[in-house]
Design an enzyme around this catalytic site. Structure first.
Site, PDB file in Angstrom:
ATOM      1  N   GLY A  27      43.542  47.582  50.284  1.00 14.89           N
ATOM      2  CA  GLY A  27      45.109  48.062  49.096  1.00 14.89           C
ATOM      3  C   GLY A  27      45.747  47.342  49.166  1.00 14.89           C
ATOM      4  O   GLY A  27      47.494  47.920  49.033  1.00 14.89           O
TER       5      GLY A  27
ATOM      6  N   GLU B 160      39.703  46.678  55.405  1.00 16.20           N
ATOM      7  CA  GLU B 160      39.500  46.341  54.216  1.00 16.20           C
ATOM      8  C   GLU B 160      39.991  45.863  53.027  1.00 16.20           C
ATOM      9  O   GLU B 160      40.059  46.244  51.605  1.00 16.20           O
ATOM     10  CB  GLU B 160      37.951  47.815  52.958  1.00 16.20           C
ATOM     11  CG  GLU B 160      37.310  48.163  54.231  1.00 16.20           C
ATOM     12  CD  GLU B 160      36.757  49.079  53.539  1.00 16.20           C
ATOM     13  OE1 GLU B 160      35.361  49.418  53.628  1.00 16.20           O
ATOM     14  OE2 GLU B 160      37.221  50.263  52.719  1.00 16.20           O
ATOM     15  N   PRO B 161      41.034  44.411  53.451  1.00 21.81           N
ATOM     16  CA  PRO B 161      41.777  43.938  52.178  1.00 21.81           C
ATOM     17  C   PRO B 161      41.089  43.124  50.720  1.00 21.81           C
ATOM     18  O   PRO B 161      39.705  42.996  51.426  1.00 21.81           O
ATOM     19  CB  PRO B 161      42.198  42.689  53.247  1.00 21.81           C
ATOM     20  CG  PRO B 161      41.449  42.849  53.916  1.00 21.81           C
ATOM     21  CD  PRO B 161      40.859  43.964  54.216  1.00 21.81           C
TER      22      PRO B 161
ATOM     23  N   ARG C 112      42.472  42.217  46.809  1.00 18.46           N
ATOM     24  CA  ARG C 112      43.411  42.190  46.420  1.00 18.46           C
ATOM     25  C   ARG C 112      44.277  40.706  47.009  1.00 18.46           C
ATOM     26  O   ARG C 112      44.792  39.756  47.023  1.00 18.46           O
ATOM     27  CB  ARG C 112      44.521  43.012  46.334  1.00 18.46           C
ATOM     28  CG  ARG C 112      45.071  42.158  45.057  1.00 18.46           C
ATOM     29  CD  ARG C 112      46.008  43.810  44.754  1.00 18.46           C
ATOM     30  NE  ARG C 112      45.476  44.764  44.268  1.00 18.46           N
ATOM     31  CZ  ARG C 112      45.336  44.987  43.197  1.00 18.46           C
ATOM     32  NH1 ARG C 112      45.905  44.373  42.448  1.00 18.46           N
ATOM     33  NH2 ARG C 112      44.681  45.944  42.684  1.00 18.46           N
TER      34      ARG C 112
ATOM     35  N   ARG D 178      44.247  43.722  33.258  1.00 20.72           N
ATOM     36  CA  ARG D 178      45.131  44.764  34.061  1.00 20.72           C
ATOM     37  C   ARG D 178      46.394  45.293  33.162  1.00 20.72           C
ATOM     38  O   ARG D 178      46.509  46.510  33.423  1.00 20.72           O
ATOM     39  CB  ARG D 178      45.368  43.652  34.890  1.00 20.72           C
ATOM     40  CG  ARG D 178      44.112  43.781  36.293  1.00 20.72           C
ATOM     41  CD  ARG D 178      44.183  43.226  37.409  1.00 20.72           C
ATOM     42  NE  ARG D 178      45.403  44.250  38.341  1.00 20.72           N
ATOM     43  CZ  ARG D 178      46.707  44.468  38.437  1.00 20.72           C
ATOM     44  NH1 ARG D 178      47.170  43.441  38.136  1.00 20.72           N
ATOM     45  NH2 ARG D 178      46.762  45.429  39.543  1.00 20.72           N
TER      46      ARG D 178
ATOM     47  N   TYR E 293      46.805  49.390  33.002  1.00 18.13           N
ATOM     48  CA  TYR E 293      47.953  49.674  33.945  1.00 18.13           C
ATOM     49  C   TYR E 293      48.312  49.262  34.252  1.00 18.13           C
ATOM     50  O   TYR E 293      49.179  49.612  34.694  1.00 18.13           O
ATOM     51  CB  TYR E 293      47.378  49.303  35.662  1.00 18.13           C
ATOM     52  CG  TYR E 293      45.811  48.860  36.038  1.00 18.13           C
ATOM     53  CD1 TYR E 293      45.146  50.081  36.595  1.00 18.13           C
ATOM     54  CD2 TYR E 293      45.714  47.601  36.465  1.00 18.13           C
ATOM     55  CE1 TYR E 293      44.013  50.082  37.250  1.00 18.13           C
ATOM     56  CE2 TYR E 293      44.001  47.525  37.420  1.00 18.13           C
ATOM     57  CZ  TYR E 293      43.200  49.074  37.367  1.00 18.13           C
ATOM     58  OH  TYR E 293      42.013  48.284  37.564  1.00 18.13           O
TER      59      TYR E 293
ATOM     60  N   CYS F  52      41.645  41.629  18.648  1.00 18.39           N
ATOM     61  CA  CYS F  52      41.863  42.442  17.819  1.00 18.39           C
ATOM     62  C   CYS F  52      42.436  43.874  18.448  1.00 18.39           C
ATOM     63  O   CYS F  52      42.522  44.642  18.138  1.00 18.39           O
ATOM     64  CB  CYS F  52      41.494  42.328  16.618  1.00 18.39           C
ATOM     65  SG  CYS F  52      40.278  40.868  16.269  1.00 18.39           S
ATOM     66  N   GLU F  53      43.417  43.459  19.073  1.00 21.02           N
ATOM     67  CA  GLU F  53      44.270  45.166  19.642  1.00 21.02           C
ATOM     68  C   GLU F  53      45.268  44.395  19.864  1.00 21.02           C
ATOM     69  O   GLU F  53      46.052  43.287  20.434  1.00 21.02           O
ATOM     70  CB  GLU F  53      44.240  45.770  21.385  1.00 21.02           C
ATOM     71  CG  GLU F  53      42.644  45.585  21.524  1.00 21.02           C
ATOM     72  CD  GLU F  53      41.712  46.665  21.224  1.00 21.02           C
ATOM     73  OE1 GLU F  53      42.686  47.671  21.037  1.00 21.02           O
ATOM     74  OE2 GLU F  53      40.815  46.710  20.685  1.00 21.02           O
TER      75      GLU F  53
HETATM   76  C1  LIG Z   1      38.995  48.527  45.820  1.00 20.44           C
HETATM   77  C2  LIG Z   1      38.970  48.947  47.925  1.00 20.44           C
HETATM   78  C3  LIG Z   1      39.121  48.220  48.951  1.00 20.44           C
HETATM   79  C4  LIG Z   1      40.123  46.738  48.159  1.00 20.44           C
HETATM   80  O1  LIG Z   1      41.623  47.268  47.862  1.00 20.44           O
HETATM   81  P1  LIG Z   1      42.313  46.050  47.738  1.00 20.44           P
HETATM   82  O2  LIG Z   1      43.562  47.263  47.343  1.00 20.44           O
HETATM   83  O3  LIG Z   1      41.782  45.365  46.761  1.00 20.44           O
HETATM   84  O4  LIG Z   1      42.538  45.780  49.128  1.00 20.44           O
HETATM   85  C5  LIG Z   1      38.869  48.430  49.697  1.00 20.44           C
HETATM   86  N1  LIG Z   1      38.289  49.817  50.291  1.00 20.44           N
HETATM   87  C6  LIG Z   1      37.692  50.692  48.749  1.00 20.44           C
HETATM   88  C7  LIG Z   1      36.640  51.546  49.613  1.00 20.44           C
HETATM   89  C8  LIG Z   1      37.876  50.364  47.863  1.00 20.44           C
HETATM   90  O5  LIG Z   1      37.214  50.765  46.540  1.00 20.44           O
END
Ligand SMILES: *Cc1c(COP(=O)(O)O)cnc(C)c1O
Length: 494
Positions: free
Chosen positions: A298, A340-341, A343, A388, A392, A419-420
């Site tokens: 995240g 878990e990176p 993005r 996106r 968002y 077409c939006e």
């Molecule tokens: C989407 C997600 C991530 C990665 O999130 P990023 O914002 O891309 O770093 C990691 N773990 C889980 C469980 C996710 O759903």
């Protein structure tokens, strides 16, 4: 998001004094301007990329991806090693995944997160070993669970009580023991867009750690009694008790992920603190030691000049300090950690190239009733290659890529060809006054959640992914979709 956007320019957007300058919080070092002013990617001028691969195209720097993958892995390893703890870093494949990318992540020592049978199939095709893969998702099908167990994935992250029960019964039927993590909801509302915040209570992910939520698990009072669970317990504790009792589940620990595109450290720290504290309560209550905790991903990246992303070392050090302090406070040895990176590794590695088409000036009335002009610049893609902004209200930056963006700059809006009227690529940006049809625009930060979210809306064929590297000539790792591909599933007058 937040305040009503300004009619003409939001306060964060500044008139570019040096329009050719590439802000390094947005543009990674793989992206540079040549002497001529043209943008280059890992040494290749965009005009050469466009000549060979046309537009729209995703251009993805292998060099940047590998460097960022290694940088995040070693930042977390180093920060936690200072506290005597071990770390596994998973690349969140959902942010951007092709077989080549899965291999690059593996080469750089990362594990791989998947979130569906399809992502798992891709990882299998790439040859990523099962033990290096985790399977996520809040509604895994029986087929997905069976496939994961059959392939020997290292972790299945269970998201609910029914899922723990299903995993236990499928594993038992297959004569296997499933390595399971339980996703919990730390009740922290991350400051990001609501649709990508995933740790507050009222949303679909995770299992509540809040006292009194056990009765929501759907078990009978007799079943809860048998597990030693009372109405005062938490929903997640029901899942823990079930997993602990099951002979076909190896309960590895807890998982949380508070959301995406988050800049502040507090949210991550608060979540870690809550989950670790709960974990120690479980250890005492059940008389086991859960060996692992996964704190998700995240980490935010720079999309526009208003973003100030933090470096991986800073994030990792803060988290390591917080985890070590919390563990000391609750009297627990630091468990094995996973991160878990997604993005933050893939996002800044990719850009999108578009060709400018129609340019149109539109008269609009400002708040004083005066007439002003907004310049609309249409490009050859849009919400089908980058949904996106529509999903968002995401902001992006853009630069003129095929030549130097010199002279007067005009406030512009870059729009797609769908077409939006909401099909906006860049809501607010400055582009040169002499911008013309045929010019090439480059949008940075599109390496994550673009290609993987692309669609065929209006029957546009999806763009290719062109990989660049200083060591190799640019090549497509995903080819452009053809009309043939696109129409292949239409079965006609049957
Ligand atoms: C989407 C997600 C991530 C990665 O999130 P990023 O914002 O891309 O770093 C990691 N773990 C889980 C469980 C996710 O759903």
């Amino acid at each position: 998001m937040g305040a009503e956007p300004a009619l003409f320019a939001p306060s964060w957007l500044t008139y570019p004094q040096q329009p050719a300058h590439l802000l390094r919080s947005i543009w990674m070092p793989s992206f540079k301007r040549a002497e001529s002013g043209e943008l280059t990617v890992d040494g290749t001028p965009v005009s050469a990329l466009v000549e060979e691969f046309q537009t729209p195209a995703y251009v993805f720097s292998e060099d940047t991806f590998r460097a960022r993958a290694t940088e995040f892995r070693s930042a977390f390893e180093t920060a936690f090693a200072a506290h005597g703890a071990e770390v596994s870093v998973y690349y969140a494949g959902k942010s951007f995944l092709t077989t080549a990318v899965a291999k690059w992540a593996e080469d750089e020592g990362l594990y791989l997160d998947t979130a569906s049978g399809g992502e798992l199939a891709l990882a299998q095709r790439a040859g990523v070993p099962g033990e290096r893969i985790a399977l996520h998702g809040n509604n895994k099908s029986v087929a997905e669970i069976r496939r994961a167990l059959d392939y020997g994935v290292g972790r299945i992250v269970a998201d609910s009580v029914p899922e723990v029960q299903i995993i236990a019964s499928i594993a038992a039927e297959m004569g296997l023991v499933a390595p399971v993590m339980l996703r919990v909801t730390p009740g922290v509302h991350a400051s990001t867009h609501d649709f990508i915040a995933t740790a507050h209570e009222d949303q679909k992910f995770g299992q509540s750690m809040a006292a009194g939520t056990a009765p929501l698990a759907g078990l009978t009072v007799v079943e809860l009694n048998e597990l030693g669970i009372t109405a005062e317990d938490a929903y997640a504790t029901v899942a823990v008790a079930l997993a602990h009792r099951s002979e076909s589940i190896d309960l590895r620990g807890l998982h949380c992920h508070i959301g995406s595109q988050i800049f502040e450290a507090d949210g991550f720290g608060a979540a870690a603190q809550k989950v670790l504290t709960y974990m120690q309560q479980l250890n005492e209550r059940f008389g086991f030691v859960l060996p692992e905790i996964d704190l998700g991903g995240g980490y935010g990246i720079g999309y526009t000049e208003q973003d100030a992303p933090r470096g991986s070392a800073e994030i990792a050090t803060e988290l390591a300090d917080m985890v070590s302090k919390t563990c000391a406070n609750v009297g627990m040895a630091i468990p094995h950690l996973s991160f878990e990176p997604g993005r933050s590794i893939s996002g800044p590695s990719g850009i999108t190239l578009y060709t400018v088409g129609t340019i149109k000036n539109v008269a609009i009335e400002d708040e004083n009733g005066d007439t002003r002009v907004r310049r609309y610049v249409s490009v050859d893609g849009g919400m089908s290659d980058n949904p996106r902004p529509v999903l968002y209200e995401s902001d992006y930056a853009v630069t003129l890529a095929n030549r130097e963006p010199a002279g007067e700059q005009i406030l512009s809006r870059v729009v797609g060809k769908h077409c939006e009227s909401g099909d906006i690529v860049i809501r607010y940006c400055y582009l040169p006054a002499d911008l013309a049809a045929g010019d090439i625009l480059a949008v940075p930060g599109t390496g994550a959640y673009n290609h993987v979210m692309s669609s065929n809306y209006n029957y546009l064929t999806r763009p290719p992914v062109i990989a660049t590297s200083g060591a190799k000539a640019p090549r497509a790792i995903v080819r452009r979709e053809t009309e043939e591909d696109m129409l292949a599933r239409d079965l006609g007058l049957v």
